[in-house]
Design an enzyme around this catalytic site. Structure first.
Site, PDB file in Angstrom:
ATOM      1  N   THR A  67       0.843  -1.197   0.000  1.00 44.72           N
ATOM      2  CA  THR A  67       0.000   0.000   0.000  1.00 44.72           C
ATOM      3  C   THR A  67       0.883   1.254   0.000  1.00 44.72           C
ATOM      4  O   THR A  67       2.004   1.216   0.515  1.00 44.72           O
ATOM      5  CB  THR A  67      -0.877  -0.027   1.270  1.00 44.72           C
ATOM      6  OG1 THR A  67      -1.832  -1.067   1.117  1.00 44.72           O
ATOM      7  CG2 THR A  67      -1.592   1.286   1.526  1.00 44.72           C
TER       8      THR A  67
ATOM      9  N   VAL B 169     -13.133  -4.351   2.318  1.00 47.75           N
ATOM     10  CA  VAL B 169     -12.454  -3.055   2.422  1.00 47.75           C
ATOM     11  C   VAL B 169     -11.523  -3.138   3.630  1.00 47.75           C
ATOM     12  O   VAL B 169     -11.934  -3.607   4.690  1.00 47.75           O
ATOM     13  CB  VAL B 169     -13.471  -1.907   2.600  1.00 47.75           C
ATOM     14  CG1 VAL B 169     -12.756  -0.576   2.795  1.00 47.75           C
ATOM     15  CG2 VAL B 169     -14.396  -1.825   1.390  1.00 47.75           C
ATOM     16  N   GLY B 170     -10.287  -2.663   3.454  1.00 44.51           N
ATOM     17  CA  GLY B 170      -9.319  -2.676   4.558  1.00 44.51           C
ATOM     18  C   GLY B 170      -9.252  -1.335   5.258  1.00 44.51           C
ATOM     19  O   GLY B 170     -10.137  -0.487   5.116  1.00 44.51           O
TER      20      GLY B 170
ATOM     21  N   THR C 250       0.232   1.371   6.627  1.00 46.31           N
ATOM     22  CA  THR C 250       0.179   0.208   5.743  1.00 46.31           C
ATOM     23  C   THR C 250       0.297  -1.009   6.640  1.00 46.31           C
ATOM     24  O   THR C 250       0.745  -0.906   7.776  1.00 46.31           O
ATOM     25  CB  THR C 250       1.312   0.247   4.698  1.00 46.31           C
ATOM     26  OG1 THR C 250       1.269  -0.959   3.918  1.00 46.31           O
ATOM     27  CG2 THR C 250       2.692   0.358   5.329  1.00 46.31           C
TER      28      THR C 250
ATOM     29  N   GLY D 288      -4.703  -4.932   7.447  1.00 46.11           N
ATOM     30  CA  GLY D 288      -5.767  -3.957   7.647  1.00 46.11           C
ATOM     31  C   GLY D 288      -6.737  -4.253   8.773  1.00 46.11           C
ATOM     32  O   GLY D 288      -7.169  -3.327   9.474  1.00 46.11           O
TER      33      GLY D 288
HETATM   34  N1  ASP Z   1      -3.520  -2.129   4.731  1.00 43.03           N
HETATM   35  C1  ASP Z   1      -3.886  -2.694   3.457  1.00 43.03           C
HETATM   36  C2  ASP Z   1      -5.177  -3.431   3.584  1.00 43.03           C
HETATM   37  O1  ASP Z   1      -5.342  -4.163   4.554  1.00 43.03           O
HETATM   38  C3  ASP Z   1      -2.860  -3.583   2.896  1.00 43.03           C
HETATM   39  C4  ASP Z   1      -1.478  -2.998   2.799  1.00 43.03           C
HETATM   40  O2  ASP Z   1      -1.094  -2.126   3.559  1.00 43.03           O
HETATM   41  O3  ASP Z   1      -0.742  -3.416   1.916  1.00 43.03           O
HETATM   42  O4  ASP Z   1      -5.988  -3.342   2.683  1.00 43.03           O
END
Ligand code: ASP
Length: 325
Positions: free
Chosen positions: A194, A223-224, A245, A248
Site C-alpha cells: 500500500t 475493504v481494509g 500500511t 488492515g
Molecule cells: N492495509 C492494506 C489493507 O489491509 C494492505 C497494505 O497495507 O498493503 O488493505
C-alpha cells in the site's frame, strides 16, 4: 473553518510504499518509486502549494508505478480482479474524500479528491463511486488495464497453496507470535505494498493520503483500513497527519491512525507516537504494519514492526529514502 497556524512553516512531505519483508532485489524499485513521489509532492510544497495537492500528487505517482499495491499492478481479489480503495484528508479544512471497491479508475486518489471537493458526502463505494468520478470528468477504464500477469501468477500460487492446505507464508517477525489464530488469519507477509503520503505546507496545513489494492486474494467487496478515516489515514491541523500500511483488519479495529494522532495532540513526539502505535498494534492484536506521522510543527516519525518499510522524506534540507529505519 480552517484552523489558523503560524505564518511560515517548513514544507515537509513523508511517503511510504508498504511495510513487509521487501526482498533485496525489490528494494531499488521501491526506493525509486518513493523518490519520484517525493519529488512530485515536494515540487508543489516548495512552490508554496497546498499539502493536499502535494499528497495527491505523490500518491498518484505511486499508483502509476506498478511496483506498488495501488492502482495498476495491485494484488488481485480471489476472483482475479483489481479492486481499489483510497482516502484523502485535508487537516486544515477538516474535509475528507474516500472511495472503495472501485475497479474502473486508474487513479482512485483523484476520485477521492473529487469526493472531497465536489460532494457534500465523504465516502463513495463501487459503482456509485465510479459514476461520481465519471460525472466529474474521470474516464472509466476496463479492469484488465489494471491487472498485470505478474499478479495473475502471484494469485495462482497463493490459491494453489490454499487449496493444498498449506498455511499462508505468514509474517514471522516475532518469535513469540501472540497466538496460532493470529498467524492463521494473517495475510501473507508479502502483501503490504500500500502507498501513502503526509505533508505540511508553508501555510501550516497538514494533509494525508493513502491508496491500496488491499490484500492478496481478498474476497471481493472486502475493504481494509487504508481508505477508512482514522484507520489507515487521518489529518487534523490540531493533532497530526498519518498514513499506515499493513494488515488492515487489526489496524481498523484499533482505529490506529486516529490513536496515533491523538497521542501527538496529547504531547507525544511523532517519533515516539509512531513507535508506540506499532507496539500497540502488535501487543493488542498481533498485527503488523508501518506508519508515517507528521505533526503541525514539522516533527515527524516513521515506524514499522515488519522486516522493512519503503519510506522517504523531503524538506528544504534535502530528500532521503530507505527500506529500513
Ligand atoms: N492495509 C492494506 C489493507 O489491509 C494492505 C497494505 O497495507 O498493503 O488493505
Amino acid at each position: 473553518m480552517r484552523v489558523k497556524t503560524r505564518a511560515t512553516h517548513v514544507p515537509t512531505i513523508l511517503v511510504h510504499g508498504g511495510a513487509w519483508a521487501i526482498p533485496a532485489d525489490a528494494a531499488a524499485a521501491h526506493e525509486a518509486g518513493v523518490r519520484a513521489a517525493l519529488k512530485a509532492g515536494y515540487a508543489i510544497l516548495s512552490a508554496g502549494g497546498s499539502s493536499l495537492d502535494a499528497v495527491e500528487s505523490a500518491v498518484t505517482v505511486l499508483e502509476d508505478d506498478p511496483t506498488f499495491d495501488a492502482g495498476r499492478g495491485s494484488f488481485l481479489t480471489s476472483d482475479g480482479r483489481v479492486q481499489l480503495d483510497a482516502l484523502l484528508m485535508d487537516g486544515g479544512r477538516m474535509k475528507a474524500g474516500g472511495v472503495a471497491c472501485v475497479e474502473h479508475l486508474r487513479n482512485p486518489i483523484k476520485a477521492a479528491r473529487l469526493v472531497l471537493e465536489k460532494s457534500p458526502h465523504v465516502y463513495f463505494v463501487g459503482d456509485g463511486a465510479e459514476q461520481f468520478a465519471h460525472a466529474h470528468g474521470i474516464p472509466l477504464i476496463d479492469n484488465s488495464e489494471l491487472v498485470l500477469d505478474r499478479e495473475r501468477e502471484r494469485l495462482m500460487v497463493a490459491q494453489a497453496r490454499q487449496s493444498a492446505g498449506l498455511a499462508d507464508q505468514t509474517f514471522s517477525g516475532f518469535d513469540d507470535d501472540k497466538s496460532p489464530e493470529t498467524a492463521a488469519l494473517s495475510p501473507a507477509w508479502d502483501s503490504h505494498d500500500t502507498v501513502g503520503a503526509v505533508a505540511l505546507d508553508v501555510q501550516g496545513n497538514l494533509s494525508a493520503a493513502t491508496s491500496t489494492g488491499g490484500t492478496l486474494n481478498k474476497t471481493p467487496g472486502r475493504v481494509g483500513d487504508s481508505s477508512l478515516i482514522g484507520c489507515g489515514c487521518y489529518a487534523d491541523n490540531l493533532s497530526a497527519a498519518v498514513s499506515l500500511t499493513g494488515w488492515g483488519e487489526p489496524i481498523m479495529k484499533l482505529v490506529l491512525g486516529k490513536w496515533a494522532t491523538d497521542r501527538v495532540a496529547a504531547g507525544s513526539a511523532p517519533e515516539i507516537a509512531a513507535r508506540e502505535a506499532m507496539s500497540y498494534l502488535y501487543n493488542r492484536l498481533g498485527g503488523h504494519g508501518g506508519i508515517i506521522l507528521l505533526g503541525p510543527d514539522g516533527r515527524f516519525g516513521f515506524a514499522h514492526n515488519t522486516p522493512a518499510m519503503a519510506w522517504g522524506i523531503a524538506t528544504p534540507a534535502g530528500l532521503q529514502t530507505g527500506v529500513k529505519i
